[in-house]
Design an enzyme around this catalytic site. Structure first.
Site, PDB file in Angstrom:
ATOM      1  N   HIS A  64       0.876  -1.173   0.000  1.00  0.00           N
ATOM      2  CA  HIS A  64       0.000   0.000   0.000  1.00  0.00           C
ATOM      3  C   HIS A  64       0.910   1.219   0.000  1.00  0.00           C
ATOM      4  O   HIS A  64       2.129   1.081   0.062  1.00  0.00           O
ATOM      5  CB  HIS A  64      -0.983   0.001   1.162  1.00  0.00           C
ATOM      6  CG  HIS A  64      -0.355   0.056   2.533  1.00  0.00           C
ATOM      7  ND1 HIS A  64       0.494  -0.913   2.999  1.00  0.00           N
ATOM      8  CD2 HIS A  64      -0.449   0.982   3.525  1.00  0.00           C
ATOM      9  CE1 HIS A  64       0.869  -0.599   4.233  1.00  0.00           C
ATOM     10  NE2 HIS A  64       0.335   0.558   4.574  1.00  0.00           N
ATOM     11  N   ASP A  68       5.460   5.134   5.054  1.00  0.00           N
ATOM     12  CA  ASP A  68       6.455   4.224   5.640  1.00  0.00           C
ATOM     13  C   ASP A  68       6.615   2.938   4.830  1.00  0.00           C
ATOM     14  O   ASP A  68       7.440   2.098   5.180  1.00  0.00           O
ATOM     15  CB  ASP A  68       6.133   3.907   7.113  1.00  0.00           C
ATOM     16  CG  ASP A  68       4.771   3.272   7.307  1.00  0.00           C
ATOM     17  OD1 ASP A  68       3.831   3.622   6.566  1.00  0.00           O
ATOM     18  OD2 ASP A  68       4.643   2.417   8.211  1.00  0.00           O
ATOM     19  N   HIS A  69       5.864   2.794   3.752  1.00  0.00           N
ATOM     20  CA  HIS A  69       6.025   1.618   2.872  1.00  0.00           C
ATOM     21  C   HIS A  69       6.558   1.973   1.480  1.00  0.00           C
ATOM     22  O   HIS A  69       7.034   1.092   0.769  1.00  0.00           O
ATOM     23  CB  HIS A  69       4.700   0.862   2.743  1.00  0.00           C
ATOM     24  CG  HIS A  69       4.274   0.247   4.041  1.00  0.00           C
ATOM     25  ND1 HIS A  69       4.409  -1.092   4.330  1.00  0.00           N
ATOM     26  CD2 HIS A  69       3.755   0.818   5.152  1.00  0.00           C
ATOM     27  CE1 HIS A  69       3.992  -1.328   5.570  1.00  0.00           C
ATOM     28  NE2 HIS A  69       3.582  -0.190   6.088  1.00  0.00           N
TER      29      HIS A  69
HETATM   30 ZN   LIG Z   1      -0.024   1.429   6.563  1.00  0.00          ZN
END
Ligand SMILES: [Zn+2]
Length: 202
Positions: A64, A68-69
Site C-alpha cells: 500500500h 512508511d512503505h
Molecule cells: Zn499502513
C-alpha cells in the site's frame, strides 16, 4: 535453484493526518541468487540494497502507499531499474508522499508476479488503505500482508482512506480462505499464521 525469502527491517517515521509516529518496517525480498522482488520500500534504500546484493530486482511491490512503505520506492527504482507495482486505488495516498512521481505498473486482484521459479499472487485487500494488496506465495506457504493483517489482528483503520468493516471483509474473504498453516509475513512486527489469526478474530 529454489526461491527463498530474505528480510530486513528499517526504522523511521509514518505520517498521516498531521501526526507522525516512529515505526519499524519489515522489508521482504523473494528470489534466488540471480533475481528477486522487493516487497515494500520504507525509509532506507541502502538497507534494502544490502539484502538485494548483486541480484536483478524484477519488481518493487508495494503493499500500500503509506509513506512508511513507499518512501524510498522511487530511489530504489532509480538504483535498480525495477518497476514499481501499486494498486491504483492507492493513488490519493501515494501522492501525499510522491506528488511529482508515479509508480509504473498497476496491480490488480489475481495478478501473478513470477520470480525465481515461484509465483506471487496479488490479493486486493482494501480496508487499511483502498489499494492495499497482499501477496500470496502458495509454493512457499506464506502470504505477505503489509498492514492488512498483523500478529494480533487487523491493521489500523482509524485514519484517512481506511475503513474497519472493509478490512475485516477483506481478511475474511481473501486471507482466511488460505490454508491455515500459511505463514503471514507482516508489514510491522512478528510473523503469524492464517490459522492463529482466524482463531483470534473468531
Ligand atoms: Zn499502513
Amino acid at each position: 535453484m529454489s526461491a527463498r525469502i530474505d528480510h530486513t527491517t528499517t526504522s523511521g517515521t509514518f505520517s498521516l493526518d498531521g501526526e507522525t509516529h516512529e515505526v519499524d518496517n519489515n522489508v521482504w525480498v523473494v528470489g534466488d541468487d540471480h533475481e528477486c522482488v522487493v516487497i515494500d520500500a520504507p525509509h532506507d534504500v541502502d538497507r534494502i540494497l544490502a539484502v538485494v546484493g548483486d541480484r536483478r530486482v524484477k519488481a518493487i511491490l508495494c503493499t500500500h502507499a503509506h509513506d512508511d512503505h513507499v518512501r524510498v520506492a522511487p530511489k530504489l527504482r532509480h538504483e535498480t531499474q525495477a518497476p514499481i507495482f501499486l494498486h491504483p486505488h492507492d493513488h490519493p495516498v501515494w501522492e501525499l508522499t510522491h506528488p511529482t512521481e508515479l509508480w509504473d505498473v498497476d496491480l490488480a486482484d489475481g495478478q501473478i508476479i513470477e520470480v525465481a521459479g515461484t509465483r506471487l499472487r496479488a490479493l486486493h485487500t482494501p480496508g487499511h488503505a483502498p489499494g492495499a494488496v497482499c501477496f500470496h506465495a502458495e509454493e512457499l506457504g506464506c502470504v505477505f500482508t503489509g498492514d492488512t493483517l498483523f500478529n494480533g489482528g487487523p491493521g489500523a483503520t482509524g485514519r484517512s482512506f481506511s475503513d474497519h468493516d472493509t478490512i475485516v471483509e477483506s481478511i475474511r474473504t481473501k486471507l482466511f480462505t488460505l490454508p491455515e498453516d500459511t505463514v503471514v509475513h507482516t508489514g510491522h512486527g512478528d510473523d503469524t499464521t492464517v490459522g492463529a489469526e482466524k482463531a483470534a478474530l473468531g
